[in-house]
Design a protein around this motif. Sequence first.
Motif, mmCIF file in Angstrom:
data_model
loop_
_atom_site.group_PDB
_atom_site.id
_atom_site.type_symbol
_atom_site.label_atom_id
_atom_site.label_comp_id
_atom_site.label_asym_id
_atom_site.label_seq_id
_atom_site.Cartn_x
_atom_site.Cartn_y
_atom_site.Cartn_z
ATOM 1 N N ASP A 87 0.836 -1.212 0.000
ATOM 2 C CA ASP A 87 0.000 0.000 0.000
ATOM 3 C C ASP A 87 0.870 1.263 0.000
ATOM 4 O OD1 ASP A 87 0.822 0.535 2.615
ATOM 5 O OD2 ASP A 87 -1.092 0.025 3.539
ATOM 6 N N GLU A 124 -4.708 0.198 -2.833
ATOM 7 C CA GLU A 124 -5.068 1.271 -1.889
ATOM 8 C C GLU A 124 -5.262 0.719 -0.502
ATOM 9 O OE1 GLU A 124 -8.304 3.890 -2.860
ATOM 10 O OE2 GLU A 124 -7.314 4.396 -4.760
ATOM 11 N N CYS A 125 -5.908 -0.446 -0.429
ATOM 12 C CA CYS A 125 -6.185 -1.066 0.874
ATOM 13 C C CYS A 125 -5.818 -2.547 0.794
ATOM 14 C CB CYS A 125 -7.671 -0.894 1.206
ATOM 15 S SG CYS A 125 -8.114 -1.547 2.809
ATOM 16 N N ARG A 175 -10.657 -6.652 4.955
ATOM 17 C CA ARG A 175 -10.341 -5.346 4.376
ATOM 18 C C ARG A 175 -9.511 -4.653 5.454
ATOM 19 N NH1 ARG A 175 -11.497 -0.179 3.841
ATOM 20 N NH2 ARG A 175 -11.350 0.709 1.746
ATOM 21 N N ILE A 176 -8.212 -4.511 5.211
ATOM 22 C CA ILE A 176 -7.290 -4.185 6.307
ATOM 23 C C ILE A 176 -7.059 -2.677 6.378
ATOM 24 C CG2 ILE A 176 -5.040 -4.713 7.316
ATOM 25 C CD1 ILE A 176 -5.117 -7.368 5.679
ATOM 26 N N ALA A 177 -7.911 -2.005 7.146
ATOM 27 C CA ALA A 177 -7.822 -0.546 7.257
ATOM 28 C C ALA A 177 -6.634 -0.135 8.117
ATOM 29 C CB ALA A 177 -9.121 0.000 7.844
ATOM 30 N N ASP A 178 -6.290 -0.972 9.109
ATOM 31 C CA ASP A 178 -5.194 -0.642 10.030
ATOM 32 C C ASP A 178 -4.224 -1.832 10.077
ATOM 33 O OD1 ASP A 178 -3.524 0.053 12.091
ATOM 34 O OD2 ASP A 178 -5.129 0.739 13.432
#
Length: 218
Positions: A87, A124-125, A175-178
């Motif tokens: 990312d 992006e993510c 969905r790995i936001a962090d």
Amino acid sequence: MTQDELKKAAAIVALEYVPEGAVIGVGTGSTVNHFIDGLGTMRERIAGAVSSSEASSARLQALGIPLLDLNQITDLPVYVDGADEIDDSFAMIKGGGGALTREKIVAAVATRFICICDASKRVECLGVFPLPVEVLPMARAYVERELTRLGGRPVLREGFVTDNGNLILDVHGLRIADPRRLETDINQIVGVVANGLFAHRGADILLLATPGGVDRMV
Ligand code: 5RP
């Protein structure tokens, strides 16, 4: 250009980052195989390599590149490896080849992590690529339940045993936001050896191959 030609282009640029006389950290995978082949052409100019897998070790040895044990060295200026996803912060998913634990160890020792990729790996993510998690065999079912509790759908990589004698669970649907947080959370599950999120120790330099050339990103 084919995807493999792009991988080779990134690998060839990475050779410019190999310091004279140094021991080089070497990752695993089809992109790194091109890098190893390139190292073979300059083997007199390096002291040797520390490898992250049995497959890479065999390829390095076949080219006459001396292999060193990581415990023998204190200074590893450069580690070169591919990624399954990367990312904007240079956090990565790795382990498509199942070598994530040794890759993480060698990367931890290295001063600079140089990631070599074709442009399809840039996202992006993180999380479309299933996240590999190496687990001790006796903990598999427990770890599966815990990963499900974290929102993923773990699938056992059938017929695969890691170089360390363990299993891989590929975790779908994340969905790995962090990425840093999830890397830490998964490491807390007893029985997990390592997970394929490289967020706390991400890449320092990204060599991203596109049809227009190799972008050098820092
Ligand atoms: C192996 C890895 C690889 O770096 C990753 O799977 C990318 O592989 P490739 O270069 O074949 O696309 O993490 O464990």
